[in-house]
Design an enzyme around this catalytic site. Structure first.
Site, PDB file in Angstrom:
ATOM      1  N   CYS A  70       2.038  10.831   0.112  1.00  0.00           N
ATOM      2  CA  CYS A  70       2.898   9.671  -0.127  1.00  0.00           C
ATOM      3  C   CYS A  70       4.106   9.818   0.773  1.00  0.00           C
ATOM      4  CB  CYS A  70       3.324   9.607  -1.589  1.00  0.00           C
ATOM      5  SG  CYS A  70       4.403   8.202  -1.969  1.00  0.00           S
ATOM      6  N   GLU A 125       0.601   3.291   1.677  1.00  0.00           N
ATOM      7  CA  GLU A 125      -0.313   4.258   2.293  1.00  0.00           C
ATOM      8  C   GLU A 125      -0.964   3.594   3.493  1.00  0.00           C
ATOM      9  OE1 GLU A 125      -1.063   7.181   3.435  1.00  0.00           O
ATOM     10  OE2 GLU A 125      -0.872   7.884   1.346  1.00  0.00           O
TER      11      GLU A 125
END
Length: 247
Positions: A2, A103
């Protein structure tokens, strides 16, 4: 992993979910990046507290942060054993409030960014670690990292890793480092259910840290790859033919 996330919920809504005793006021953020301050919730003297930390954990034993790798994520499978995270797993566990995260998926044309958030539109709690680093002159800085795990069925077509997301009933045990052992805490570090999150592609404006506005989360049209179509078709069948989660 992340590498970017967002927290756009109101201070009142965040406080209501995490039940800390502080009264912080903070603006909505749409593109939080490494080295920037991030909101965390930790337990101190039996009370939950709100605390800003720098995103990028620095272990206490590091002599020169400038020459040390920026640790924004910690693999949940190995964090309890790695020297960089071992002490924090035992003594400094925290929660990171988030409205969602970004993402990037590799495609033949390059990386495609996705906005990923709870299907119900609520706030999620990412499992985190924090630590205090002291410089030789006596100054202290609190830093933190997010824990990641293998991707669930929804995330797999986008990336092979995802943040560890804890549910409200797990908050107390995760934060209670005095009574909940590392071994017990590690059992919580599993992928979220496949239907917990939804995702859609967004523009590459998110790649630039200076861009921090609601349009970053606006869906854009992209051609779905074969594996994404299969993943979407599978979820559609399970949902009885409803709208796809990804697009």
């Amino acid at each position: 992993m992340c590498g970017r996330f967002s927290l756009t919920a109101t201070p009142e809504d965040v406080k209501a979910l995490f039940e800390y005793i502080d009264l912080p006021n903070f603006p909505p953020r749409y593109n939080i990046a490494p080295t920037q301050p991030i909101a965390t919730v930790r337990k101190d003297s039996g009370k939950r507290r709100f605390q800003l930390v720098r995103w990028g954990l620095i272990p206490s034993w590091v002599k020169d942060p400038a020459s040390f790798t920026l640790l924004i994520n910690a693999r949940s499978e190995t964090a309890a054993d790695k020297p960089s995270f071992r002490a924090s797993m035992r003594h400094h566990r925290c929660l990171v409030p988030a409205s969602g995260f970004y993402e990037w998926r590799r495609t033949p044309e390059g990386k495609q960014a996705f906005w990923i958030a709870p299907a119900d539109g609520g706030i999620m709690a990412i499992a985190g670690l924090w630590n205090t680093w002291s410089d030789p002159s006596g100054g202290d800085i609190d830093t933190g990292a997010m824990l990641t795990t293998e991707a669930n069925g929804m995330m797999a077509p986008i990336h092979h890793r995802m943040p560890v997301i804890l549910q409200k009933e797990q908050f107390e045990d995760w934060l209670d480092t005095g009574n909940v052992s590392v071994k017990e805490a590690v059992r919580m570090l599993v992928p979220a259910p496949d239907d917990y999150l939804v995702a859609h592609p967004v523009s590459d404006r998110v790649n630039k840290v200076v861009n921090d506005d609601p349009d970053l989360q606006t869906a854009v049209e992209v051609e779905a790859s074969e594996d994404m179509r299969k993943a979407g078709s599978s979820r559609e069948k399970k949902a009885g033919g409803g709208q796809l989660d990804l697009f």
